[in-house]
Design an enzyme around this catalytic site. Structure first.
Site, mmCIF file in Angstrom:
data_model
loop_
_atom_site.group_PDB
_atom_site.id
_atom_site.type_symbol
_atom_site.label_atom_id
_atom_site.label_comp_id
_atom_site.label_asym_id
_atom_site.label_seq_id
_atom_site.Cartn_x
_atom_site.Cartn_y
_atom_site.Cartn_z
ATOM 1 N N LYS A 13 -32.282 -25.427 -19.113
ATOM 2 C CA LYS A 13 -33.594 -25.029 -18.577
ATOM 3 C C LYS A 13 -34.506 -24.495 -19.680
ATOM 4 O O LYS A 13 -35.644 -24.912 -19.805
ATOM 5 C CB LYS A 13 -33.464 -23.893 -17.535
ATOM 6 C CG LYS A 13 -32.685 -24.212 -16.306
ATOM 7 C CD LYS A 13 -32.757 -23.059 -15.312
ATOM 8 C CE LYS A 13 -32.131 -21.754 -15.794
ATOM 9 N NZ LYS A 13 -30.679 -21.797 -15.999
ATOM 10 N N ARG A 88 -34.295 -17.365 -8.355
ATOM 11 C CA ARG A 88 -32.864 -17.624 -8.428
ATOM 12 C C ARG A 88 -32.185 -17.355 -7.091
ATOM 13 O O ARG A 88 -30.975 -17.514 -6.980
ATOM 14 C CB ARG A 88 -32.247 -16.708 -9.477
ATOM 15 C CG ARG A 88 -31.781 -17.429 -10.744
ATOM 16 C CD ARG A 88 -31.367 -16.350 -11.701
ATOM 17 N NE ARG A 88 -30.500 -16.774 -12.745
ATOM 18 C CZ ARG A 88 -30.891 -16.964 -13.999
ATOM 19 N NH1 ARG A 88 -32.153 -16.870 -14.315
ATOM 20 N NH2 ARG A 88 -29.996 -17.251 -14.915
ATOM 21 N N ARG A 123 -23.755 -21.814 -27.977
ATOM 22 C CA ARG A 123 -25.173 -21.439 -27.932
ATOM 23 C C ARG A 123 -25.458 -20.261 -28.872
ATOM 24 O O ARG A 123 -24.692 -19.315 -28.960
ATOM 25 C CB ARG A 123 -25.559 -21.062 -26.504
ATOM 26 C CG ARG A 123 -26.981 -20.545 -26.402
ATOM 27 C CD ARG A 123 -27.584 -20.759 -25.080
ATOM 28 N NE ARG A 123 -27.110 -19.828 -24.067
ATOM 29 C CZ ARG A 123 -27.602 -19.810 -22.830
ATOM 30 N NH1 ARG A 123 -28.531 -20.666 -22.472
ATOM 31 N NH2 ARG A 123 -27.139 -18.958 -21.957
ATOM 32 N N ARG A 156 -25.160 -14.575 -27.215
ATOM 33 C CA ARG A 156 -25.457 -13.704 -26.080
ATOM 34 C C ARG A 156 -24.173 -13.134 -25.509
ATOM 35 O O ARG A 156 -23.210 -13.857 -25.299
ATOM 36 C CB ARG A 156 -26.176 -14.523 -24.992
ATOM 37 C CG ARG A 156 -27.661 -14.526 -25.157
ATOM 38 C CD ARG A 156 -28.308 -15.500 -24.236
ATOM 39 N NE ARG A 156 -27.973 -15.289 -22.823
ATOM 40 C CZ ARG A 156 -28.592 -15.902 -21.821
ATOM 41 N NH1 ARG A 156 -29.555 -16.760 -22.076
ATOM 42 N NH2 ARG A 156 -28.241 -15.675 -20.576
ATOM 43 N N ARG A 167 -21.225 -16.069 -13.853
ATOM 44 C CA ARG A 167 -22.593 -16.587 -13.745
ATOM 45 C C ARG A 167 -22.604 -17.902 -12.977
ATOM 46 O O ARG A 167 -23.516 -18.172 -12.195
ATOM 47 C CB ARG A 167 -23.203 -16.768 -15.141
ATOM 48 C CG ARG A 167 -23.490 -15.429 -15.809
ATOM 49 C CD ARG A 167 -23.809 -15.590 -17.274
ATOM 50 N NE ARG A 167 -25.067 -16.252 -17.515
ATOM 51 C CZ ARG A 167 -25.369 -16.882 -18.647
ATOM 52 N NH1 ARG A 167 -24.492 -16.960 -19.627
ATOM 53 N NH2 ARG A 167 -26.537 -17.441 -18.792
HETATM 54 P P1 AMP Z 1 -30.987 -16.373 -18.115
HETATM 55 O O1 AMP Z 1 -31.460 -16.106 -19.494
HETATM 56 O O2 AMP Z 1 -32.007 -17.110 -17.285
HETATM 57 O O3 AMP Z 1 -29.638 -17.034 -18.071
HETATM 58 O O4 AMP Z 1 -30.819 -14.935 -17.408
HETATM 59 C C1 AMP Z 1 -29.917 -13.962 -17.901
HETATM 60 C C2 AMP Z 1 -29.593 -12.939 -16.840
HETATM 61 O O5 AMP Z 1 -30.788 -12.246 -16.448
HETATM 62 C C3 AMP Z 1 -29.025 -13.503 -15.543
HETATM 63 O O6 AMP Z 1 -27.635 -13.734 -15.621
HETATM 64 C C4 AMP Z 1 -29.390 -12.386 -14.567
HETATM 65 O O7 AMP Z 1 -28.533 -11.268 -14.692
HETATM 66 C C5 AMP Z 1 -30.757 -11.961 -15.055
HETATM 67 N N1 AMP Z 1 -31.833 -12.748 -14.391
HETATM 68 C C6 AMP Z 1 -32.694 -13.632 -14.958
HETATM 69 N N2 AMP Z 1 -33.530 -14.163 -14.064
HETATM 70 C C7 AMP Z 1 -33.201 -13.609 -12.872
HETATM 71 C C8 AMP Z 1 -33.686 -13.761 -11.552
HETATM 72 N N3 AMP Z 1 -34.683 -14.612 -11.244
HETATM 73 N N4 AMP Z 1 -33.084 -13.018 -10.571
HETATM 74 C C9 AMP Z 1 -32.101 -12.147 -10.844
HETATM 75 N N5 AMP Z 1 -31.579 -11.979 -12.062
HETATM 76 C C10 AMP Z 1 -32.123 -12.686 -13.086
#
Ligand code: AMP
Length: 210
Positions: A13, A88, A123, A156, A167
């Site tokens: 994404k 999400r 990554r 990360r 996740r």
């Molecule tokens: P990402 O970088 O998109 O993988 O997001 C990393 C982490 O941030 C996720 O595993 C969640 O803990 C939190 N997070 C990001 N976007 C959301 C969202 N829309 N709703 C809830 N938690 C989020």
């Protein structure tokens, strides 16, 4: 064009959103990136979000909804935006609808879980500007250094295998129902994530131009 990218962690994404950002000149907004920055700064938001994020779960809906509500008021969203990682959950999508935010297309990047772990273990991300790389699939020009801003790249914490499994579980139970939500609105475009970034980009472009 107002776009949403959904997909499992590691589906690509962020990478695709970044490329679409350049091509269409609209900002890619990553809630994950905003939250990571807040955690690093130790702000109130960061303190609220840290434990959820580190365990591979979701930050509460009202917290992320407020982040997006504020971010969408910025001037750079006037000609469109790409939401990467938001919504999400179905309540988050309903909140966007309630805010009166028009969404044109939702791109769903499909992957299988087996591919994800391999991808995420390679990554590397830039903590400073959020750019994302892969040690073999999309390496930076100089080892360990961000092409875009020159900062050091890092792994990360939530890309550790145990957190990745959580996740993925979170994705299947809480995020996948969004596909049905947007399918019902006639906005869902499903793209199969490919081995090569460029091949996925070609499919994303086709979906956006259709
Ligand atoms: P990402 O970088 O998109 O993988 O997001 C990393 C982490 O941030 C996720 O595993 C969640 O803990 C939190 N997070 C990001 N976007 C959301 C969202 N829309 N709703 C809830 N938690 C989020």
């Amino acid at each position: 064009m107002n776009l949403i990218f959904i997909g499992a962690p590691g589906a690509g994404k962020g990478t695709q959103a970044e490329l679409v950002e350049k091509e269409y000149k609209i900002p890619a907004i990553s809630t994950g990136q905003i939250i990571r920055e807040a955690v690093r700064e130790g702000s109130e938001l960061g303190k609220q979000a840290k434990s959820y994020m580190e365990g591979g779960g979701l930050v509460p809906d009202e917290v992320v909804i407020n982040i997006i509500k504020e971010r969408l008021t910025h001037a750079d969203c006037q000609n469109g935006f790409i939401l990467d990682g938001f919504p999400r959950t179905v309540p988050q999508a309903q909140a966007l609808d309630k805010m009166g935010v028009r969404i044109d297309k939702v791109v769903d990047l499909e992957t299988d879980d087996a591919m994800i772990e391999a991808r995420l273990s390679g990554r590397r991300v830039c903590d400073k500007c959020g750019a994302s790389y892969h040690v073999t699939g999309r390496p930076p020009k100089q080892d360990g250094i961000c092409d875009r801003c020159g900062a050091a790249l890092a792994i990360r914490h939530d890309d550790e295998p145990e957190v990745v499994r959580n996740r993925l579980k979170t994705y299947h139970t809480q995020t996948e129902p969004l596909k049905q939500y947007y399918e019902a609105q006639g906005k869902l475009y499903t793209v199969q994530s490919q081995e090569k970034v460029d091949d996925t980009t070609a499919l994303v472009r086709k979906a956006l131009e259709s």
